[in-house]
Design an enzyme around this catalytic site. Structure first.
Site, PDB file in Angstrom:
ATOM      1  N   ASP A  26      20.181   4.932  26.300  1.00 43.88           N
ATOM      2  CA  ASP A  26      21.356   5.205  27.136  1.00 43.88           C
ATOM      3  C   ASP A  26      22.482   4.274  26.696  1.00 43.88           C
ATOM      4  O   ASP A  26      22.333   3.052  26.734  1.00 43.88           O
ATOM      5  CB  ASP A  26      21.011   4.961  28.609  1.00 43.88           C
ATOM      6  CG  ASP A  26      22.001   5.619  29.560  1.00 43.88           C
ATOM      7  OD1 ASP A  26      22.986   6.205  29.075  1.00 43.88           O
ATOM      8  OD2 ASP A  26      21.783   5.526  30.781  1.00 43.88           O
TER       9      ASP A  26
ATOM     10  N   ASP B 197      25.889  10.669  25.838  1.00 44.83           N
ATOM     11  CA  ASP B 197      25.585   9.237  25.762  1.00 44.83           C
ATOM     12  C   ASP B 197      24.133   8.871  26.043  1.00 44.83           C
ATOM     13  O   ASP B 197      23.821   7.690  26.214  1.00 44.83           O
ATOM     14  CB  ASP B 197      26.498   8.456  26.706  1.00 44.83           C
ATOM     15  CG  ASP B 197      26.305   8.839  28.165  1.00 44.83           C
ATOM     16  OD1 ASP B 197      25.743   9.912  28.430  1.00 44.83           O
ATOM     17  OD2 ASP B 197      26.741   8.063  29.033  1.00 44.83           O
ATOM     18  N   GLU B 198      23.220   9.833  26.090  1.00 52.81           N
ATOM     19  CA  GLU B 198      21.817   9.473  26.304  1.00 52.81           C
ATOM     20  C   GLU B 198      20.898  10.529  25.710  1.00 52.81           C
ATOM     21  O   GLU B 198      21.255  11.698  25.580  1.00 52.81           O
ATOM     22  CB  GLU B 198      21.511   9.283  27.795  1.00 52.81           C
ATOM     23  CG  GLU B 198      21.751  10.503  28.644  1.00 52.81           C
ATOM     24  CD  GLU B 198      21.359  10.293  30.101  1.00 52.81           C
ATOM     25  OE1 GLU B 198      20.312   9.665  30.344  1.00 52.81           O
ATOM     26  OE2 GLU B 198      22.092  10.779  30.984  1.00 52.81           O
TER      27      GLU B 198
END
Length: 419
Positions: free
Chosen positions: A30, A124-125
Site C-alpha cells: 500500500d 496505490d495498492e
C-alpha cells in the site's frame, strides 16, 4: 474493510518486520499518502509541509493528505471546507490523475518484476502472491524489503507492506505498518494478531454493523470469534454472519487474481454551484466523454453502452443509458450519445452533478469497427490517438475536449479533425 485508521501502529512485539514468514506468501503493498506523495515528489519544496489533494471547490472532498496534514485531523473523503478549517495553512492542490496513473504503472511494474501474480486494487495498492518467487528472490519478508527499496530508489515514494498467509490478514498488516513500514504475521500467530483488533477492522463491517456488534458486547475481533454463531446470525443475517465468523477465525480462502476485468469506465463531476445553463453542462459532458475515451484507449477496451448520471440540486439522481450498434472508444461517439440522453431528459431543475460511463466493455482488437460508406480513411479515432500522444507528452490540460472533438462549445463541426 472497515475504517483503517482504527488500527494503531506498533503494539505486540511478536508482529514486526522479522517474524516467521515461512507460511506467509501473500503481500499487500500500500503506497503511503499516494497522491500527496506524488505531488511532493515533483515539488520538493513541499516536503515536510501539510499537503492536501482534492477538489478545490466548496463541494470538493479530500482525495489524499500527507502525514503532516493528517496530524491536524484531515482524512480522505473529508469535505475540503472542513479540511481548510482544520489546517488553513496547508497546501491544497487539485488532483492530477495522469501523474498518479503514470506513477502507479511504474510501481506495479516493480511488483510484476517479482511475480506475475499481482492483483491491483486501485492505483496505490495491490496483493502479490510470492510463493513461486522464493527460489529466485528469497523468502517473503526479503521480497517485501526489496520491493520497498526499489519503490524508494526508483520512484522516490514510500510504501507499507503486510506479509501474511491470506489477503485479509496481509491488508490488515500493511495498515498497521503505516507509514513506511513492514509487518509480518506468522501463520501460527494469525489469531493472536487478530484478537485485539476492533471489529470494524473486518471487511464488510461499516459503522452500522459495528454499532450492532458493540451493542452485543462484541468490541474486538476476539470477542466476535468467541460469540455464538446463532447470536451473530440473528443480529446480522446468515450471509454476513458466515462471512464475519470466517474472517474472525482467520480464514480467507481467496486467491490472488491477477486478471481484473473492468466492467465499466466512467467519470463524473460535481459543480461548485448548481448549474442551469445547458452550455455549461454540455462543456462538462464533453470533458467527461474525453476522459472516458482516453481511459478506454489506454486500457485497450471498447464499449457498447453509454450511460449518464444526472443529480439535481435536491439530490434526486436520474440514470439513463443507450446501447450502440457497434462498440467504440472515441470521445466523439460517447459525447454524441451522452448529450442525446441528457437532452431527452429535458431537465428543468438546476444540476448538481453529471457523469458519463461506458459499459459492456470488450478488448478493442477483438471487436469489429464501424464501417461507414464514404467515411474518411483517417478520422476521429486516429485524431484522438494523436491527442492521447500529445497529452502523454505535454499533459492532458493542453488538449481541451472541445478542440479534441473538433467542436466549438456553441456549435457542431461534423468533419473529423485531421490527425
Amino acid at each position: 474493510m472497515g475504517r483503517s485508521q482504527s488500527l494503531p501502529r506498533g503494539g505486540d512485539p511478536r508482529f514486526g518486520p522479522d517474524g516467521d514468514d515461512s507460511g506467509s506468501p501473500i503481500l499487500h503493498v500500500d503506497m503511503d499518502a499516494f497522491y500527496a506523495s506524488v505531488e511532493v515528489r515533483r515539488r520538493p519544496e513541499l516536503r515536510g509541509r501539510p499537503v492536501v489533494v482534492g477538489g478545490i471547490g466548496p463541494r470538493g472532498v479530500v482525495s489524499s493528505a500527507s502525514y503532516e496534514a493528517r496530524r491536524y485531523g484531515i482524512r480522505s473523503a473529508m469535505p475540503i471546507m472542513r479540511a481548510r478549517s482544520l489546517c488553513p495553512h496547508a497546501v491544497y492542490l487539485p488532483p492530477d490523475f495522469a501523474q498518479y496513473t503514470a506513477a502507479s504503472r511504474a510501481v506495479m511494474q516493480i511488483f510484476r518484476d517479482v511475480t506475475p501474480l499481482v492483483e491491483p486494487l486501485s492505483l496505490d495498492e495491490a496483493f502479490l502472491d510470492v510463493a513461486g518467487a522464493r527460489r529466485l528472490f528469497g523468502p517473503p519478508a526479503r521480497i517485501a524489503r526489496s520491493i520497498r527499496a526499489r519503490v524508494a530508489d526508483e520512484q522516490g515514494l514510500t510504501c507499507s507492506v503486510g506479509v501474511a498467509p491470506s489477503k485479509f490478514v496481509a491488508k490488515l498488516g500493511s495498515t498497521r505498518a503505516k507509514p513506511d513500514g513492514l509487518l509480518v504475521v506468522p501463520a501460527d500467530r494469525v489469531l493472536d494478531f487478530l484478537r485485539p483488533l476492533p471489529v470494524d477492522a473486518l471487511w464488510g463491517v461499516g459503522e452500522r454493523s459495528a454499532e450492532t456488534l458493540r451493542r452485543l458486547g462484541l468490541a474486538t475481533i476476539g470477542d466476535l470469534a468467541e460469540a455464538p454463531y446463532g447470536m451473530l446470525r440473528k443480529a446480522l443475517g446468515e450471509a454476513a454472519a458466515a462471512h464475519l465468523h470466517e474472517l474472525a477465525q482467520g480464514r480467507d480462502p481467496r486467491r490472488v487474481t491477477p486478471e481484473q476485468v473492468e466492467k465499466s469506465i466512467g467519470a463524473e463531476v460535481t459543480f461548485d454551484a448548481d448549474v442551469a445553463d445547458p452550455l455549461e453542462i454540455r462543456r462538462a459532458l464533453l470533458a467527461l466523454a474525453e476522459k472516458v475515451g482516453a481511459r478506454l484507449r489506454r486500457a485497450g477496451q471498447v464499449g457498447r453502452t453509454v450511460s449518464i448520471k444526472v443529480r439535481t440540486a435536491d439530490f434526486r439522481t436520474v440514470n439513463r443509458s443507450r446501447t450502440l450498434d457497434v462498440a467504440t472508444d472515441t470521445a466523439r461517439e460517447t459525447f454524441d450519445t451522452a448529450w442525446a440522453l441528457y437532452t431527452a431528459l429535458d431537465p428543468s431543475d438546476r444540476i448538481r452533478l453529471v457523469g458519463v460511463r461506458m459499459e459492456g466493455l470488450a478488448p478493442a482488437g477483438q471487436t469489429p469497427q464501424q464501417l461507414t460508406l464514404g467515411a474518411p480513411e483517417r478520422g476521429w479515432r486516429e485524431a484522438e490517438a494523436v491527442a492521447d500522444a500529445a497529452a502523454a507528452r505535454f499533459g492532458r490540460s493542453v488538449i481541451g475536449p472541445a478542440s479534441l472533438l473538433g467542436r466549438r462549445d456553441s456549435g457542431r463541426n461534423e468533419n473529423p479533425p485531421r490527425p
